[in-house]
Scaffold this motif. Structure first.
Motif, PDB file in Angstrom:
ATOM      1  N   SER A  61      -9.245   1.541  -2.933  1.00 61.01           N
ATOM      2  CA  SER A  61      -7.985   2.273  -2.973  1.00 61.01           C
ATOM      3  C   SER A  61      -8.327   3.736  -3.127  1.00 61.01           C
ATOM      4  CB  SER A  61      -7.129   1.816  -4.154  1.00 61.01           C
ATOM      5  OG  SER A  61      -6.718   0.492  -3.970  1.00 61.01           O
ATOM      6  N   ASP A  94       0.805  -1.207   0.000  1.00 60.37           N
ATOM      7  CA  ASP A  94       0.000   0.000   0.000  1.00 60.37           C
ATOM      8  C   ASP A  94       0.846   1.269   0.000  1.00 60.37           C
ATOM      9  OD1 ASP A  94      -2.271  -1.524   0.123  1.00 60.37           O
ATOM     10  OD2 ASP A  94      -2.372  -1.460   2.304  1.00 60.37           O
ATOM     11  N   THR A 113      -4.981   1.506   0.566  1.00 55.55           N
ATOM     12  CA  THR A 113      -6.123   0.620   0.415  1.00 55.55           C
ATOM     13  C   THR A 113      -6.744   0.450   1.792  1.00 55.55           C
ATOM     14  OG1 THR A 113      -5.077  -0.519  -1.419  1.00 55.55           O
ATOM     15  CG2 THR A 113      -6.870  -1.679  -0.325  1.00 55.55           C
TER      16      THR A 113
END
Length: 163
Positions: free
Chosen positions: A113, A6, A22
């Protein structure tokens, strides 16, 4: 330490950079926190105060007070409910543009996201990027992690007593 999957898409300039995360929630849950301007300091820790005059719609005007006690006026320049918004802070000879957007969603498992993009523009944009960009860029991953934590748990981060 954030999960490397992420990690931010930090670009290599202080004038134009972004960060993506995310989170396991519905878009409405993120949107509710993102658009509650008065609570921005609960996750955007460089801010002491934030306020918006009126509804969260394109054209609305607000004010930000940062930890250096600088007050900045911003204008919402984009607002697509449950999807994205942007605001601009006018600077002498330039502007700071911030855009926050949900970039993808999945229902199995429920996740989305989202991205926070910062850009300095105008004739003096590079000068403003040198003055402010590096510190903004360095704190952005932490700010995004704070936002994830607040949306997931409902608990704000410590912000020197200012929430």
């Amino acid at each position: 330490m954030p999960d490397l999957r992420d990690m931010s898409e930090l670009r290599d300039t202080d004038a134009d950079f972004s960060c993506t995360r995310t989170i396991g929630c519905a878009p409405a849950s993120l949107w509710a926190v993102w658009t509650d301007v008065a609570r921005w300091p609960a996750w955007d820790t460089p801010l002491l105060e934030a306020r918006l005059s009126g509804a969260f719609v394109q054209g609305a005007v607000g004010e930000l007070l940062d930890r250096s006690r600088r007050t900045s006026r911003f204008t919402l320049t984009e607002c697509v409910p449950q999807t994205s918004y942007a605001y601009t802070v006018r600077l002498p000879g330039g502007a700071l543009q911030v855009r926050r957007a949900i970039t993808s969603t999945s229902t199995t498992p429920l996740s989305l996201s989202f991205r926070h993009h910062v850009r300095f523009t105008g004739p003096l944009g590079r000068l403003w990027a040198r003055a402010l960009g590096r510190s903004f860029r360095q704190v952005l991953p932490e700010v995004m992690d704070n936002l994830v934590r607040l949306v997931e748990t409902g608990e704000p981060v410590s912000n020197g007593g200012h929430v």
